[in-house]
Design a protein around this motif. Sequence first.
Motif, PDB file in Angstrom:
ATOM      1  N   ASP A 140       0.759  -1.475  -0.024  1.00 46.35           N
ATOM      2  CA  ASP A 140       0.154   0.122  -0.183  1.00 46.35           C
ATOM      3  C   ASP A 140       0.765   1.180   0.640  1.00 46.35           C
ATOM      4  O   ASP A 140       0.088   2.166  -0.668  1.00 46.35           O
ATOM      5  CB  ASP A 140      -0.563  -0.276   1.203  1.00 46.35           C
ATOM      6  N   ALA A 141       1.963   0.875   1.003  1.00 50.00           N
ATOM      7  CA  ALA A 141       2.668   2.177   1.438  1.00 50.00           C
ATOM      8  C   ALA A 141       3.742   2.638  -0.767  1.00 50.00           C
ATOM      9  O   ALA A 141       3.444   4.201  -0.854  1.00 50.00           O
ATOM     10  CB  ALA A 141       3.569   2.379   2.126  1.00 50.00           C
ATOM     11  N   MET A 142       4.028   1.319  -0.836  1.00 44.16           N
ATOM     12  CA  MET A 142       4.383   1.831  -2.335  1.00 44.16           C
ATOM     13  C   MET A 142       3.214   2.145  -3.134  1.00 44.16           C
ATOM     14  O   MET A 142       4.383   2.987  -4.661  1.00 44.16           O
ATOM     15  CB  MET A 142       5.342   0.453  -2.874  1.00 44.16           C
ATOM     16  N   ASN A 143       2.453   2.280  -3.913  1.00 44.24           N
ATOM     17  CA  ASN A 143       1.239   1.806  -4.400  1.00 44.24           C
ATOM     18  C   ASN A 143       0.808   4.026  -3.616  1.00 44.24           C
ATOM     19  O   ASN A 143       1.255   4.519  -5.110  1.00 44.24           O
ATOM     20  CB  ASN A 143       0.539   1.297  -4.089  1.00 44.24           C
ATOM     21  N   ARG A 144       1.243   3.960  -2.955  1.00 38.70           N
ATOM     22  CA  ARG A 144       0.609   5.244  -2.524  1.00 38.70           C
ATOM     23  C   ARG A 144       2.241   6.396  -3.067  1.00 38.70           C
ATOM     24  O   ARG A 144       1.857   7.735  -3.215  1.00 38.70           O
ATOM     25  CB  ARG A 144       0.674   5.908  -1.373  1.00 38.70           C
ATOM     26  N   GLU A 145       3.471   5.586  -2.950  1.00 41.32           N
ATOM     27  CA  GLU A 145       5.023   6.408  -3.674  1.00 41.32           C
ATOM     28  C   GLU A 145       4.532   6.585  -4.965  1.00 41.32           C
ATOM     29  O   GLU A 145       5.308   7.037  -5.947  1.00 41.32           O
ATOM     30  CB  GLU A 145       5.861   6.024  -2.718  1.00 41.32           C
TER      31      GLU A 145
END
Length: 169
Positions: A140-145
Amino acid sequence: MSRVATFAFAFAFLVPALPAAAQTASPVPAGEEAVDPYTVSNANAGAQPFAGTEMLAAFHGREGIGRIVDDLVDHVQTDDRLSEIFKASDFVRLRRTLKEQVCYILNGGCEYTGRDMKKVHEDHGIVTAEFGALVELLQDAMNREGIAFGAQNRLLAKLAPMKRDTVTR
């Protein structure tokens, strides 16, 4: 001078010359809690770094790594599946060492100064579902980035073998 005295004298001058990888952790950084001494080594990162700078660029450099790790740690603290495991964590140290670890693995020119994965997680009692929840939050964090799916998968493939050192029950 006896052989023992000569050896002791020579050893005293050689010890300070040992590489950082053979030394124990340095003094506690500001804002962090002390940990038991350990040998500082990039091998503790749990994976070999990627070759070249393609992966570092895909993760938007050190700044992108910092944003991803901060996002991950923020969500770990509030996720009902993981908050109990991490409640006693030193989040200042966790953020710093995770940033170092990911930066090292992405070949970003960082040194990893944290402990090895087995030692860090030995008392957490992590189960597979919790490991999966952490991976989900990382994705999720990588997607938001805005990290491309292929780059995410390449990093996750490097991290996946760490499961055997982190899942302990």
